[in-house]
Design an enzyme around this catalytic site. Structure first.
Site, PDB file in Angstrom:
ATOM      1  N   THR A 176      -3.339  -6.916   7.697  1.00  0.00           N
ATOM      2  CA  THR A 176      -2.655  -8.002   7.009  1.00  0.00           C
ATOM      3  C   THR A 176      -1.755  -8.684   8.023  1.00  0.00           C
ATOM      4  OG1 THR A 176      -2.787  -6.731   4.983  1.00  0.00           O
ATOM      5  CG2 THR A 176      -1.126  -8.470   5.057  1.00  0.00           C
ATOM      6  N   ASN A 215       0.808  -1.215   0.000  1.00  0.00           N
ATOM      7  CA  ASN A 215       0.000   0.000   0.000  1.00  0.00           C
ATOM      8  C   ASN A 215       0.842   1.266   0.000  1.00  0.00           C
ATOM      9  OD1 ASN A 215      -2.269  -1.516  -0.122  1.00  0.00           O
ATOM     10  ND2 ASN A 215      -2.687  -1.479   2.084  1.00  0.00           N
TER      11      ASN A 215
HETATM   12  P1  ADP Z   1      -5.912  -3.429  -4.239  1.00  0.00           P
HETATM   13  O1  ADP Z   1      -7.356  -3.431  -4.546  1.00  0.00           O
HETATM   14  O2  ADP Z   1      -5.313  -4.788  -4.274  1.00  0.00           O
HETATM   15  O3  ADP Z   1      -5.585  -2.696  -2.988  1.00  0.00           O
HETATM   16  P2  ADP Z   1      -5.530  -1.346  -6.187  1.00  0.00           P
HETATM   17  O4  ADP Z   1      -6.774  -1.596  -6.963  1.00  0.00           O
HETATM   18  O5  ADP Z   1      -5.518  -0.137  -5.341  1.00  0.00           O
HETATM   19  O6  ADP Z   1      -5.135  -2.647  -5.366  1.00  0.00           O
HETATM   20  O7  ADP Z   1      -4.293  -1.303  -7.194  1.00  0.00           O
HETATM   21  C1  ADP Z   1      -3.943  -2.398  -7.989  1.00  0.00           C
HETATM   22  C2  ADP Z   1      -2.563  -2.176  -8.541  1.00  0.00           C
HETATM   23  O8  ADP Z   1      -2.563  -1.062  -9.432  1.00  0.00           O
HETATM   24  C3  ADP Z   1      -1.531  -1.856  -7.476  1.00  0.00           C
HETATM   25  O9  ADP Z   1      -0.974  -3.010  -6.981  1.00  0.00           O
HETATM   26  C4  ADP Z   1      -0.544  -0.983  -8.207  1.00  0.00           C
HETATM   27  O10 ADP Z   1       0.440  -1.785  -8.813  1.00  0.00           O
HETATM   28  C5  ADP Z   1      -1.373  -0.310  -9.288  1.00  0.00           C
HETATM   29  N1  ADP Z   1      -1.736   1.052  -8.870  1.00  0.00           N
HETATM   30  C6  ADP Z   1      -2.708   1.394  -7.992  1.00  0.00           C
HETATM   31  N2  ADP Z   1      -2.761   2.721  -7.842  1.00  0.00           N
HETATM   32  C7  ADP Z   1      -1.799   3.239  -8.634  1.00  0.00           C
HETATM   33  C8  ADP Z   1      -1.335   4.572  -8.908  1.00  0.00           C
HETATM   34  N3  ADP Z   1      -1.892   5.631  -8.333  1.00  0.00           N
HETATM   35  N4  ADP Z   1      -0.309   4.732  -9.777  1.00  0.00           N
HETATM   36  C9  ADP Z   1       0.274   3.639 -10.366  1.00  0.00           C
HETATM   37  N5  ADP Z   1      -0.120   2.381 -10.154  1.00  0.00           N
HETATM   38  C10 ADP Z   1      -1.139   2.163  -9.309  1.00  0.00           C
END
Ligand code: ADP
Length: 480
Positions: free
Chosen positions: A282, A239
C-alpha cells in the site's frame, strides 16, 4: 471400511449413490442423512498446501458434518482408542486447521448463528457468528468465489495456506475453513474491538507507551513470521485488528493486537530466490526498494512497521503527497520529519527507533529480532519525556499550547485520519440476516471494491490496485 464393491480409490454412498474419490475432498450430497463417510482435509502445519484426510465411520458421519469441532474432538478420541479398528484414518496431529469441503453452505447455518456484520472486505463480508454448541463467537469471512474472480481466489488461498501454518498470539487465528463449489468460509478468531485504525481515528494519536506496546506485539509477530521465512508484504493499520483492550491506571490503552490479511504474504525459498521483485503493498507503507522493484527481502515489513509506528505516535503518515509519483519520491529520499509539536513530547529513543526502522537501505535497516531487543521496546530507557506532574504539564502547555491533545494540533492531525475514514465502506453493526441469500448480501458490495485499477507511469512498474489501497504487480493482468 466397507467400500461397496468399488475400486479401492472410490466409495459409493448407499443413499444418494454419489461416487466419492477417497482422495478427493468431498462430502456427498445426502449429508443430513446417514452417510457412509465424511472426508475431511487437515492442513499440515509444516508445509503450505499439503493436507491429510480423515475417514469417519457411518454412525458418526451425520454429527460430524454438523460441526467441524466435533470432527476434531472425535479425531482426538480416535487417538486415544487405537483399538477401534472401524476407523480408517490418515495421520492426525492436533492443532491442524480443518478444511471441510461440502456441496452447499446449509450445514454452516446449522453450526452457527450469524450475527452482526463486522465489515465488508474486498471480496466478501465478515460476519460475527456464534457456534451453537460451544457458544464461542467467531468472525466468519464469506467469499463468493465466482464474484471475487480467480485472481482474488488465489489471494484468498494464499492467505488460507499461510494462516494454516502460523500460530502466534499476535497473528489472527484461523479456526477452520468450509468450502463449497461456490463459496469459501474462513472461521477466524473474533476481534471484538475492531480495527486499530478506527481506535487511532478516535484518539488522534497514541501515547509513547501505548505505541511501544503495540509495536512490541507487532515486532514479535513479524519476527515470528520472518523466522519462518514468511514475508507479510502488506503491513498497514487496516491489517491490524484489536481483539481486546483495557485502559490501565495511568489512563493508557493496552491493546491486544492481531496481524491479519495475508493475501500478499509469501514464503521465501532459500538461496537467490529469497529475494522478491513483485511490487506490492500500500503506497504510504511501501519501502523504497519495493517501489523501485529492486530485489527485496523481508526487510520491507520492517519499513512498514516504521510507517505504522510514526502514524501511531503523531496521527499522520511520514510521507504524504498529492500524487503517487511525488509520494514515491519522498519515500525514496526517506527523510523523516519531527517538526510537528506532538513530537516534542516523544523521546529521542523512540525517534531513533523510527530512523532505524526506516533506513532507506534495507541492509542497514534494523531486523525484527533486533527491534524486539531494542531498549525502547524492552522499556529499558526513560521511555518518554512526557511531563509527569501538573506543574510540568502547565509549563509545557504554556510554551506550546498546540500540544494539548484536545487542542488544535489534533484537529490538524486528524485530517489525514478523517480523510481515511471516509474512504472505507464499513457497514458495521448491521445484523446479518441468516435468511438473506448470499446473492442478496453480495449485492451490497460496492462495485468499486472489485474493480482493478491500473497505474503505469514512465520508469515505474505497472501497479494494479487489487484491494483497499493495496497495489500489486498482477502477473495475470500483465499477460493479458
Ligand atoms: P479486506 O479484504 O479488505 O482485507 P477483510 O475481508 O479481511 O478485508 O475484512 C473486512 C472487514 O471485516 C475488516 O475491515 C474488519 O473491520 C472486519 N474483520 C475482518 N476480520 C475480522 C475479525 N477477525 N474480527 C472482527 N472483525 C473482522
Amino acid at each position: 471400511m466397507a467400500e461397496s464393491g468399488l475400486d479401492t480409490k472410490t466409495i459409493k454412498c448407499p443413499i444418494c449413490s454419489s461416487v466419492i474419490q477417497k482422495d478427493a475432498l468431498h462430502v456427498c450430497s445426502c449429508k443430513r442423512r446417514i452417510s457412509p463417510i465424511s472426508v475431511m482435509e487437515m492442513s499440515a502445519p509444516s508445509s503450505i498446501g499439503s493436507s491429510e484426510y480423515m475417514v469417519f465411520p457411518v454412525e458418526n458421519a451425520t454429527r460430524d458434518l454438523n460441526s467441524g469441532k466435533d470432527l476434531l474432538s472425535k479425531a482426538s478420541n480416535v487417538e486415544k482408542k487405537p483399538s477401534q479398528q472401524q476407523w480408517a484414518r490418515g495421520n492426525f496431529t492436533e492443532g491442524k486447521v480443518p478444511h471441510i469441503r461440502m456441496d452447499d453452505g446449509a450445514t454452516i447455518q446449522e453450526i452457527y448463528t450469524f450475527g452482526r456484520i463486522l465489515g465488508q472486505g474486498s471480496f466478501g463480508m465478515v460476519i460475527e457468528a456464534t457456534d451453537k454448541e460451544t457458544e464461542t463467537k467467531w468472525a466468519i469471512k464469506k467469499v463468493n468465489k465466482d464474484k471475487a474472480g480467480s485472481s482474488a481466489v488465489k489471494l484468498l488461498e494464499r492467505e488460507v495456506n499461510i494462516l494454516k501454518i502460523v500460530k502466534h498470539q499476535h497473528i489472527i487465528h484461523l479456526e477452520q475453513v468450509f468450502e463449497t463449489p461456490k463459496r469459501m468460509y474462513l472461521v477466524m478468531e473474533l476481534c471484538e474491538d475492531g480495527e486499530l485504525k478506527e481506535i487511532l481515528g478516535k484518539k488522534g494519536h497514541f501515547s509513547e507507551n501505548e505505541t511501544r506496546w503495540i509495536i512490541q506485539s507487532l515486532a514479535s509477530a513479524i519476527a515470528y513470521l520472518h523466522s519462518k521465512d514468511i514475508v507479510h508484504r502488506d503491513l498497514k493499520l487496516e491489517n491490524i485488528m484489536v481483539k481486546s483492550s483495557f485502559v490501565d491506571g495511568n489512563n493508557e490503552m493496552n491493546l491486544n493486537i492481531k496481524v491479519t490479511d495475508f493475501g500478499l504474504a509469501v514464503r521465501k525459498q532459500g538461496g537467490s530466490e529469497s529475494m522478491m521483485q513483485t511490487t506490492c503493498g500500500t503506497p504510504i507503507y511501501m519501502a523504497p526498494e519495493v517501489i523501485n522493484a529492486h530485489d527485496y527481502s523481508q526487510q520491507c515489513d520492517i519499513w512498514s512497521i516504521g510507517v505504522i509506528m510514526y502514524i501511531l505516535l503523531c496521527g499522520e503518515p511520514p510521507f504524504l503527497a498529492s500524487s503517487e509519483e511525488k509520494l514515491f519520491e519522498l519515500i525514496r529520499k526517506g527523510e523523516l520529519h519531527f517538526e510537528n509539536p506532538v513530537w516534542d513530547s516523544i523521546s529521542d529513543s523512540a525517534k531513533s527507533v523510527l530512523k532505524q526502522l526506516m533506513k532507506v537501505d534495507p541492509a542497514h535497516r534494523i531486523t525484527a529480532k533486533e527491534l524486539l531487543d531494542n531498549q525502547w521496546i524492552t522499556g529499558n530507557t526513560l521511555a518518554s519525556t512526557r511531563p509527569t506532574n501538573v506543574l510540568e504539564m502547565m509549563k509545557e502547555w504554556k510554551n506550546n499550547p498546540e500540544s494539548d491533545e484536545e487542542n488544535t494540533t489534533d484537529q490538524k492531525k486528524s485530517s489525514w485520519l478523517d480523510q481515511e475514514k471516509s474512504k472505507d465502506y464499513q457497514p458495521k453493526g448491521n445484523v446479518h440476516d441468516a435468511n438473506k441469500t448470499s446473492e442478496e448480501e453480495e449485492k451490497q458490495v460496492p462495485e468499486s471494491v472489485n474493480d482493478l485499477k491500473f497505474c503505469c507511469s514512465p520508469g515505474s512498474p505497472l501497479l494494479v490496485k487489487v484491494r483497499r489501497q493495496t497495489w500489486t504487480v498482477w502477473t495475470h493482468a500483465l499477460q493479458v
